[in-house]
Design a protein around this motif. Sequence first.
Motif, PDB file in Angstrom:
ATOM      1  N   GLY A  20      -7.558  13.989   0.954  1.00  0.00           N
ATOM      2  CA  GLY A  20      -8.153  13.683  -0.334  1.00  0.00           C
ATOM      3  C   GLY A  20      -8.715  14.899  -1.042  1.00  0.00           C
ATOM      4  O   GLY A  20      -8.890  14.880  -2.268  1.00  0.00           O
ATOM      5  N   ARG A  21      -8.990  15.964  -0.292  1.00  0.00           N
ATOM      6  CA  ARG A  21      -9.546  17.181  -0.899  1.00  0.00           C
ATOM      7  C   ARG A  21      -8.478  18.208  -1.284  1.00  0.00           C
ATOM      8  O   ARG A  21      -8.809  19.278  -1.782  1.00  0.00           O
ATOM      9  N   MET A  22      -7.203  17.895  -1.030  1.00  0.00           N
ATOM     10  CA  MET A  22      -6.114  18.840  -1.322  1.00  0.00           C
ATOM     11  C   MET A  22      -5.439  18.486  -2.634  1.00  0.00           C
ATOM     12  O   MET A  22      -5.484  17.341  -3.086  1.00  0.00           O
ATOM     13  N   ASP A  23      -4.759  19.490  -3.227  1.00  0.00           N
ATOM     14  CA  ASP A  23      -4.054  19.227  -4.483  1.00  0.00           C
ATOM     15  C   ASP A  23      -2.638  18.746  -4.195  1.00  0.00           C
ATOM     16  O   ASP A  23      -2.095  18.928  -3.099  1.00  0.00           O
ATOM     17  N   ASP A  24      -2.012  18.162  -5.205  1.00  0.00           N
ATOM     18  CA  ASP A  24      -0.687  17.551  -5.049  1.00  0.00           C
ATOM     19  C   ASP A  24       0.376  18.585  -4.730  1.00  0.00           C
ATOM     20  O   ASP A  24       1.311  18.306  -3.966  1.00  0.00           O
ATOM     21  N   ALA A  25       0.291  19.771  -5.306  1.00  0.00           N
ATOM     22  CA  ALA A  25       1.312  20.798  -5.075  1.00  0.00           C
ATOM     23  C   ALA A  25       1.330  21.223  -3.610  1.00  0.00           C
ATOM     24  O   ALA A  25       2.399  21.402  -3.012  1.00  0.00           O
ATOM     25  N   GLU A  26       0.181  21.390  -3.022  1.00  0.00           N
ATOM     26  CA  GLU A  26       0.101  21.784  -1.614  1.00  0.00           C
ATOM     27  C   GLU A  26       0.674  20.693  -0.716  1.00  0.00           C
ATOM     28  O   GLU A  26       1.376  20.975   0.259  1.00  0.00           O
ATOM     29  N   ALA A  67       1.377  12.115   0.682  1.00  0.00           N
ATOM     30  CA  ALA A  67       1.034  11.848  -0.721  1.00  0.00           C
ATOM     31  C   ALA A  67       0.466  10.446  -0.882  1.00  0.00           C
ATOM     32  O   ALA A  67      -0.514  10.225  -1.618  1.00  0.00           O
ATOM     33  N   ASP A  68       1.080   9.481  -0.192  1.00  0.00           N
ATOM     34  CA  ASP A  68       0.570   8.106  -0.253  1.00  0.00           C
ATOM     35  C   ASP A  68      -0.846   8.019   0.307  1.00  0.00           C
ATOM     36  O   ASP A  68      -1.712   7.307  -0.232  1.00  0.00           O
ATOM     37  N   LEU A  69      -1.088   8.715   1.397  1.00  0.00           N
ATOM     38  CA  LEU A  69      -2.408   8.664   2.029  1.00  0.00           C
ATOM     39  C   LEU A  69      -3.461   9.295   1.132  1.00  0.00           C
ATOM     40  O   LEU A  69      -4.595   8.813   1.043  1.00  0.00           O
ATOM     41  N   LYS A  70      -3.084  10.391   0.447  1.00  0.00           N
ATOM     42  CA  LYS A  70      -4.022  11.010  -0.504  1.00  0.00           C
ATOM     43  C   LYS A  70      -4.335  10.046  -1.656  1.00  0.00           C
ATOM     44  O   LYS A  70      -5.489   9.899  -2.077  1.00  0.00           O
ATOM     45  N   ARG A  71      -3.297   9.356  -2.136  1.00  0.00           N
ATOM     46  CA  ARG A  71      -3.518   8.379  -3.214  1.00  0.00           C
ATOM     47  C   ARG A  71      -4.428   7.251  -2.749  1.00  0.00           C
ATOM     48  O   ARG A  71      -5.347   6.833  -3.466  1.00  0.00           O
ATOM     49  N   LEU A  72      -4.201   6.752  -1.549  1.00  0.00           N
ATOM     50  CA  LEU A  72      -5.039   5.678  -1.024  1.00  0.00           C
ATOM     51  C   LEU A  72      -6.478   6.141  -0.822  1.00  0.00           C
ATOM     52  O   LEU A  72      -7.422   5.357  -1.025  1.00  0.00           O
ATOM     53  N   ALA A  73      -6.656   7.398  -0.434  1.00  0.00           N
ATOM     54  CA  ALA A  73      -8.014   7.917  -0.275  1.00  0.00           C
ATOM     55  C   ALA A  73      -8.739   7.927  -1.622  1.00  0.00           C
ATOM     56  O   ALA A  73      -9.933   7.597  -1.701  1.00  0.00           O
ATOM     57  N   GLY A  74      -8.011   8.286  -2.688  1.00  0.00           N
ATOM     58  CA  GLY A  74      -8.619   8.273  -4.012  1.00  0.00           C
ATOM     59  C   GLY A  74      -8.927   6.877  -4.500  1.00  0.00           C
ATOM     60  O   GLY A  74      -9.897   6.660  -5.236  1.00  0.00           O
ATOM     61  N   GLU A  75      -8.110   5.909  -4.087  1.00  0.00           N
ATOM     62  CA  GLU A  75      -8.328   4.523  -4.488  1.00  0.00           C
ATOM     63  C   GLU A  75      -9.228   3.763  -3.518  1.00  0.00           C
ATOM     64  O   GLU A  75      -9.437   2.558  -3.696  1.00  0.00           O
ATOM     65  N   GLY A  98      -8.942   2.889   4.254  1.00  0.00           N
ATOM     66  CA  GLY A  98      -9.536   2.094   5.335  1.00  0.00           C
ATOM     67  C   GLY A  98      -8.761   0.808   5.572  1.00  0.00           C
ATOM     68  O   GLY A  98      -8.616   0.371   6.718  1.00  0.00           O
ATOM     69  N   LYS A  99      -8.243   0.210   4.488  1.00  0.00           N
ATOM     70  CA  LYS A  99      -7.438  -1.003   4.629  1.00  0.00           C
ATOM     71  C   LYS A  99      -6.145  -0.702   5.370  1.00  0.00           C
ATOM     72  O   LYS A  99      -5.727  -1.468   6.263  1.00  0.00           O
ATOM     73  N   LEU A 100      -5.507   0.413   5.028  1.00  0.00           N
ATOM     74  CA  LEU A 100      -4.289   0.810   5.736  1.00  0.00           C
ATOM     75  C   LEU A 100      -4.592   1.086   7.202  1.00  0.00           C
ATOM     76  O   LEU A 100      -3.830   0.665   8.087  1.00  0.00           O
ATOM     77  N   ALA A 101      -5.689   1.781   7.463  1.00  0.00           N
ATOM     78  CA  ALA A 101      -6.061   2.086   8.849  1.00  0.00           C
ATOM     79  C   ALA A 101      -6.285   0.816   9.650  1.00  0.00           C
ATOM     80  O   ALA A 101      -5.874   0.718  10.809  1.00  0.00           O
ATOM     81  N   LEU A 144       0.819  -1.211   0.000  1.00  0.00           N
ATOM     82  CA  LEU A 144       0.000   0.000   0.000  1.00  0.00           C
ATOM     83  C   LEU A 144       0.855   1.265   0.000  1.00  0.00           C
ATOM     84  O   LEU A 144       0.547   2.222  -0.715  1.00  0.00           O
ATOM     85  N   ILE A 145       1.907   1.298   0.819  1.00  0.00           N
ATOM     86  CA  ILE A 145       2.720   2.519   0.954  1.00  0.00           C
ATOM     87  C   ILE A 145       4.210   2.192   0.795  1.00  0.00           C
ATOM     88  O   ILE A 145       5.000   2.433   1.724  1.00  0.00           O
ATOM     89  N   PRO A 146       4.644   1.676  -0.335  1.00  0.00           N
ATOM     90  CA  PRO A 146       6.064   1.305  -0.488  1.00  0.00           C
ATOM     91  C   PRO A 146       7.002   2.503  -0.407  1.00  0.00           C
ATOM     92  O   PRO A 146       8.100   2.404   0.143  1.00  0.00           O
ATOM     93  N   GLU A 147       6.594   3.662  -0.958  1.00  0.00           N
ATOM     94  CA  GLU A 147       7.477   4.832  -0.946  1.00  0.00           C
ATOM     95  C   GLU A 147       7.657   5.372   0.469  1.00  0.00           C
ATOM     96  O   GLU A 147       8.748   5.802   0.857  1.00  0.00           O
ATOM     97  N   THR A 148       6.593   5.352   1.265  1.00  0.00           N
ATOM     98  CA  THR A 148       6.710   5.802   2.654  1.00  0.00           C
ATOM     99  C   THR A 148       7.661   4.913   3.435  1.00  0.00           C
ATOM    100  O   THR A 148       8.500   5.398   4.204  1.00  0.00           O
ATOM    101  N   LEU A 149       7.548   3.625   3.273  1.00  0.00           N
ATOM    102  CA  LEU A 149       8.418   2.694   3.993  1.00  0.00           C
ATOM    103  C   LEU A 149       9.873   2.863   3.579  1.00  0.00           C
ATOM    104  O   LEU A 149      10.787   2.747   4.409  1.00  0.00           O
ATOM    105  N   GLU A 150      10.097   3.168   2.310  1.00  0.00           N
ATOM    106  CA  GLU A 150      11.462   3.438   1.847  1.00  0.00           C
ATOM    107  C   GLU A 150      12.003   4.702   2.499  1.00  0.00           C
ATOM    108  O   GLU A 150      13.182   4.757   2.895  1.00  0.00           O
ATOM    109  N   ALA A 151      11.148   5.712   2.651  1.00  0.00           N
ATOM    110  CA  ALA A 151      11.576   6.964   3.274  1.00  0.00           C
ATOM    111  C   ALA A 151      11.825   6.811   4.773  1.00  0.00           C
ATOM    112  O   ALA A 151      12.641   7.533   5.355  1.00  0.00           O
ATOM    113  N   LEU A 152      11.124   5.853   5.415  1.00  0.00           N
ATOM    114  CA  LEU A 152      11.283   5.633   6.852  1.00  0.00           C
ATOM    115  C   LEU A 152      12.365   4.603   7.179  1.00  0.00           C
ATOM    116  O   LEU A 152      12.601   4.320   8.355  1.00  0.00           O
ATOM    117  N   LYS A 153      13.019   4.048   6.167  1.00  0.00           N
ATOM    118  CA  LYS A 153      13.944   2.945   6.385  1.00  0.00           C
ATOM    119  C   LYS A 153      15.099   3.326   7.300  1.00  0.00           C
ATOM    120  O   LYS A 153      15.519   2.545   8.162  1.00  0.00           O
TER     121      LYS A 153
END
Length: 412
Positions: free
Chosen positions: A124-130, A87-95, A99-102, A60-69
């Motif tokens: 989920g209501r915010m844009d990627d740049a912000e 960013a990962d959480l926003k992507r998961l909200a769109g997909e 809830g599965k991650l939670a 679900l969040i491979p990039e986050t885990l790489e950043a926390l390594k």
Amino acid sequence: MTPSALDANDTASARRELRRRKLTAFLFVAPLLLFLVFAFVAPIATMLVRSVYHPVVSELIPETLEALKDWDGEALPPAEARAVFAADLKRLAGERLSGKLAEEINRALPGSSSTIKASARKLGRMDDAELASAGGAILAAADAAWENPKIWKAIRDAGAAYTPDYYLTALDLEMADGGGVQPRDGAKIYVDLYTKTLRIALYITVLTLIGGYPLAYYLANAESKNANMLMVFVLLPFWTSLLVRTTSWIALLQTSGVVNSVLTGAGITRSPLEMLYTQFSTVLAMTHILMPFMILPLYSVMKGIDPSYMRAAMSMGSKPIPAFLKIYLPMTLPGLSAGVLLVFIISVGYYITPALVGGTDGQMISNIIAFHMQQSNNWELAAALGSLLLAMILVLYWVYDRFVGAGNIKLG
């Protein structure tokens, strides 16, 4: 053709015939082997793998885990890592996967589910740049829990695809912060459940042995007419639905049931006894259900014992009880061992009867395994509990075979 050529021909022909027979024999047993692989080996192997392999969070969040390594787990993660997670959480909200991650993180840190779900809705209501510019700050603004390193540590730990955590949980243990293993905080239920399961199985085995041995002896030595009629009653439970047999005990043992009505009507008790939904009702119902599994192995062995052995022993001056202990009992040990093992192993893994008549007090480890598979949806913990139960049964069987088996018992 020379004799040596004829011998070589005969040898080659014999080898071809032997190969043909081996192939024919293999083809006959191949369906059974396939059945064993798909119905026995594959499920157990899957259970063993699933008890240590859980890649859901890492997928679900491979990039986050790489950043926390490289994070030390003490202070808050770097702002870049928190922004990646936002960013990962926003992507998961769109997909619709937040809830599965939670759910997964909540197992490692109870109470974090609401934090992740609420933050996912806001992100989920915010844009990627912000999010890219101030992801960590947005998380903190969404929920103050993101300022606690514990939730980040739970995310990192849950991201391990291979983990011993489910086995530790099944043993009421957990990983200590400084490394090593320590007793788990909070309720410790699983070790007590294993102990209670073994205790109930032992009660049932002893009771079926006490009731089944004399009955098997009578069946083996009675006249054919009486023995055949009684054998019908022994086999009758196999012709009756397990659910019907179990629910009949509910009708017998409930507060307004048959047993309590007789007791109060006869003046033996002033008020109904609480017999249903207890450990007593589990042991009683399972003893009744498993009694044939003790009687039949004993009967099959006793039927082949010549009664003249006992008569010869007593004619030579031996008394009935010493003659029974020294002559008859040792000859019944194969059936006794088979019945004890059969009843004990079946009762350890029984599910329906404890679920219907046991209540909270009469629940066994199989009921908790079913709970995690059907309700909490924690298949990995259920697999770990089942694997430990399998290992425990194998160890007990080895101990029984090594020290108590029929070949190792010396009587008299």
